[in-house]
Design an enzyme around this catalytic site. Structure first.
Site, PDB file in Angstrom:
ATOM      1  N   HIS A 123       0.765  22.694 -19.856  1.00 29.14           N
ATOM      2  CA  HIS A 123       0.500  23.720 -20.873  1.00 29.14           C
ATOM      3  C   HIS A 123       0.431  25.075 -20.161  1.00 29.14           C
ATOM      4  O   HIS A 123       0.074  25.140 -18.981  1.00 29.14           O
ATOM      5  CB  HIS A 123      -0.850  23.388 -21.517  1.00 29.14           C
ATOM      6  CG  HIS A 123      -1.272  24.246 -22.659  1.00 29.14           C
ATOM      7  ND1 HIS A 123      -1.801  25.502 -22.487  1.00 29.14           N
ATOM      8  CD2 HIS A 123      -1.269  24.023 -23.989  1.00 29.14           C
ATOM      9  CE1 HIS A 123      -2.113  26.019 -23.670  1.00 29.14           C
ATOM     10  NE2 HIS A 123      -1.798  25.140 -24.607  1.00 29.14           N
ATOM     11  N   ASP A 197      -6.146  19.054 -15.826  1.00 25.18           N
ATOM     12  CA  ASP A 197      -6.316  19.610 -17.164  1.00 25.18           C
ATOM     13  C   ASP A 197      -6.569  18.439 -18.109  1.00 25.18           C
ATOM     14  O   ASP A 197      -5.651  17.708 -18.477  1.00 25.18           O
ATOM     15  CB  ASP A 197      -5.045  20.385 -17.545  1.00 25.18           C
ATOM     16  CG  ASP A 197      -5.097  20.907 -18.978  1.00 25.18           C
ATOM     17  OD1 ASP A 197      -6.055  20.573 -19.704  1.00 25.18           O
ATOM     18  OD2 ASP A 197      -4.161  21.628 -19.370  1.00 25.18           O
ATOM     19  N   GLN A 200      -6.412  17.297 -23.368  1.00 27.00           N
ATOM     20  CA  GLN A 200      -5.996  16.286 -24.347  1.00 27.00           C
ATOM     21  C   GLN A 200      -6.603  14.923 -24.021  1.00 27.00           C
ATOM     22  O   GLN A 200      -7.104  14.235 -24.907  1.00 27.00           O
ATOM     23  CB  GLN A 200      -4.457  16.164 -24.364  1.00 27.00           C
ATOM     24  CG  GLN A 200      -3.721  17.419 -24.792  1.00 27.00           C
ATOM     25  CD  GLN A 200      -3.838  17.719 -26.279  1.00 27.00           C
ATOM     26  OE1 GLN A 200      -4.121  16.839 -27.099  1.00 27.00           O
ATOM     27  NE2 GLN A 200      -3.625  18.966 -26.651  1.00 27.00           N
ATOM     28  N   LYS A 223     -10.943  20.744 -29.214  1.00 25.82           N
ATOM     29  CA  LYS A 223     -10.140  19.523 -29.396  1.00 25.82           C
ATOM     30  C   LYS A 223     -11.037  18.282 -29.427  1.00 25.82           C
ATOM     31  O   LYS A 223     -10.632  17.217 -29.859  1.00 25.82           O
ATOM     32  CB  LYS A 223      -9.120  19.394 -28.262  1.00 25.82           C
ATOM     33  CG  LYS A 223      -8.112  20.536 -28.239  1.00 25.82           C
ATOM     34  CD  LYS A 223      -7.039  20.286 -27.211  1.00 25.82           C
ATOM     35  CE  LYS A 223      -6.371  21.559 -26.749  1.00 25.82           C
ATOM     36  NZ  LYS A 223      -5.494  22.182 -27.712  1.00 25.82           N
ATOM     37  N   CYS A 361       3.038  25.922 -26.354  1.00 21.85           N
ATOM     38  CA  CYS A 361       2.560  26.527 -25.100  1.00 21.85           C
ATOM     39  C   CYS A 361       3.038  25.723 -23.904  1.00 21.85           C
ATOM     40  O   CYS A 361       2.270  25.503 -22.946  1.00 21.85           O
ATOM     41  CB  CYS A 361       1.036  26.641 -25.079  1.00 21.85           C
ATOM     42  SG  CYS A 361       0.387  27.710 -26.350  1.00 21.85           S
TER      43      CYS A 361
HETATM   44  N1  PLP Z   1      -4.124  22.364 -21.803  1.00 26.72           N
HETATM   45  C1  PLP Z   1      -3.628  21.567 -22.747  1.00 26.72           C
HETATM   46  C2  PLP Z   1      -2.948  20.298 -22.332  1.00 26.72           C
HETATM   47  C3  PLP Z   1      -3.755  21.898 -24.086  1.00 26.72           C
HETATM   48  O1  PLP Z   1      -3.248  21.101 -25.021  1.00 26.72           O
HETATM   49  C4  PLP Z   1      -4.426  23.103 -24.436  1.00 26.72           C
HETATM   50  C5  PLP Z   1      -4.560  23.522 -25.856  1.00 26.72           C
HETATM   51  O2  PLP Z   1      -3.622  23.459 -26.609  1.00 26.72           O
HETATM   52  C6  PLP Z   1      -4.933  23.909 -23.410  1.00 26.72           C
HETATM   53  C7  PLP Z   1      -4.770  23.510 -22.107  1.00 26.72           C
HETATM   54  C8  PLP Z   1      -5.657  25.200 -23.689  1.00 26.72           C
HETATM   55  O3  PLP Z   1      -6.911  24.970 -24.170  1.00 26.72           O
HETATM   56  P1  PLP Z   1      -7.784  26.171 -24.787  1.00 26.72           P
HETATM   57  O4  PLP Z   1      -6.942  26.821 -25.834  1.00 26.72           O
HETATM   58  O5  PLP Z   1      -8.948  25.513 -25.357  1.00 26.72           O
HETATM   59  O6  PLP Z   1      -8.104  27.094 -23.709  1.00 26.72           O
END
Ligand code: PLP
Length: 403
Positions: A123, A197, A200, A223, A361
């Protein structure tokens, strides 16, 4: 305890509403999950009767709010099986968490030509903070491609690590393909610090940072059925000791004079200013709710949903699903000949079905697939096979419309 999706659904008031005259079918939890009544109530109760700034006052409400807020650190530590609660640093979500690591850990120790290994599945939250280091200090980004089925073998990540690699930054579960990455095998296979990360993955399976053996593990509250603006990163004590502060301001200091500043011990050292007090309290309630349901139970139930949906999508031979790794969550990124992803999502929306369309993203992954957009259906523990059926019927309707 067995998992009862009907009971779980009843805990989420929004799921009983109508959208465009149809019962809501919410398949966008990968973007943000809905909130159970216990979380909604906890937020209201915190503001209605237990609110004040934290860590500051010597008065009753401030102490109560501080206790409620600090309790969440212990809850997150339990949720992630973190060895120590002071290894949990509150953030507003994963984006802030990874920027914290980039700025406070990586930036001071990386020289031009040093490398960060990351996967094409990432992401933007786990890409752009590393691009900053590329732009500002000549750090080299080494990309690991997924396999044709979307999986990311740990050996491939480990093979990309060289003598100049200073960090591995990798997702635990792709938000586009649902691919689950064996991050424990990656962490086991290298001495290089590993950032995971978990945005998810932590929603859909038990996470044990001690067993994974990574150095950094980020989660995001919105999430996890908690409030937006809540989240945390687990950072081992060892790595924390190597980090400079991130954002400067109140609460993160020991002493400030005109000429000098000394810092509070971690985790406060990394948490400047008034935090999202009630957001984090709501996250604590959400995580307790999840732990009561049992992350193993949730994972087992969602595996049945994933298999059912995967089989039903396979019946539609005019739909392409990006990524079909053997280990994946219930996330399906779809394309269809003759219909743009935005058209698919608009048509589905008219039928009360919420999916997300776009690049999610994850532009490098879209470029890898040669796509500009997909329509993504992401399932959560409150979805059922009826939601999958509604999706399939909606896609058949799209096909009839766009032919
Ligand atoms: N990493 C992953 C895999 C995501 O799906 C997301 C959110 O869509 C993020 C990072 C970013 O998270 P946040 O928007 O809560 O900072």
């Amino acid at each position: 305890m067995s998992f009862d999706p009907t009971r779980v659904r009843a805990d989420f008031p929004i799921l009983s509403r109508q959208v465009n005259g149809r019962p809501l079918v919410y398949l966008d939890s990968g973007a943000s999950a809905q909130k159970p009544q216990v979380v909604i109530d906890a937020i209201g109760a915190a503001y209605a009767g237990e609110y004040a700034n934290v860590h500051r006052g010597l008065h009753f409400l401030s102490n109560l709010a501080t206790d409620n807020y600090e309790r969440v650190r212990a809850i997150i530590a339990r949720f992630l099986n973190a060895p120590h609660e002071d290894e949990v640093i509150f953030t507003t979500g994963t984006t802030e968490a990874i920027n914290l690591v980039s700025y406070a850990f990586a930036a001071p120790r990386l020289a031009p030509g040093d490398e960060i290994v990351l996967s094409v599945l990432e992401h933007h939250a786990n890409i752009v903070p590393w691009h900053f280091l590329r732009e500002r200090q000549g750090v080299v980004l080494k990309w690991v491609e997924p396999e044709p089925d979307g999986s990311l073998p740990p050996e491939k990540v480990l093979a990309a690590i060289g003598p100049r690699t200073r960090l591995v930054a990798v997702t635990h579960m792709s938000n586009v393909t649902g691919t689950i990455v064996d991050v424990a095998a990656i962490a086991r296979g290298t001495d290089v610090p590993v950032l995971v990360d978990g945005s998810q993955a932590a929603v859909h399976m038990p996470v044990d940072v001690a067993a994974i053996g990574c150095d950094f593990y980020a989660i995001t509250g919105h999430k996890l059925y908690g409030p937006s603006g809540s989240g945390a990163i687990w950072i081992s004590r060892e790595r924390q000791a190597e980090m400079r502060p991130f954002i400067g301001g109140g609460d993160m200091i020991r002493e400030v004079t005109r000429d000098a500043v000394t810092y509070a011990d971690p985790p406060l050292k990394f948490e400047a200013g008034t935090p999202g007090i009630v957001n984090q309290i709501g996250l604590g309630v959400a995580l307790e709710y999840l732990m009561d349901l049992g992350m193993e139970n949730i994972a087992a139930y969602e595996a049945t949903l994933r298999d059912y949906t995967r089989d039903r999508l396979r019946e539609l031979n005019w739909i392409d699903v990006q990524g079909d790794a053997p280990h994946k969550g219930a996330i399906f990124s779809l394309t269809m000949q003759g219909a743009h992803a935005h058209d698919i999502s608009t048509v589905l929306d008219k039928r009360g079905i919420a999916v997300r369309a776009g690049t999610h993203c994850a532009m490098p992954l879209m470029q890898h697939y040669g796509l500009t957009a997909t329509a993504r259906a992401s399932f959560a523990m409150y979805n059922t096979t009826r939601d999958a059926d509604a999706l399939i019927d909606g896609l058949v309707f799209c096909r009839e419309l766009f032919g």
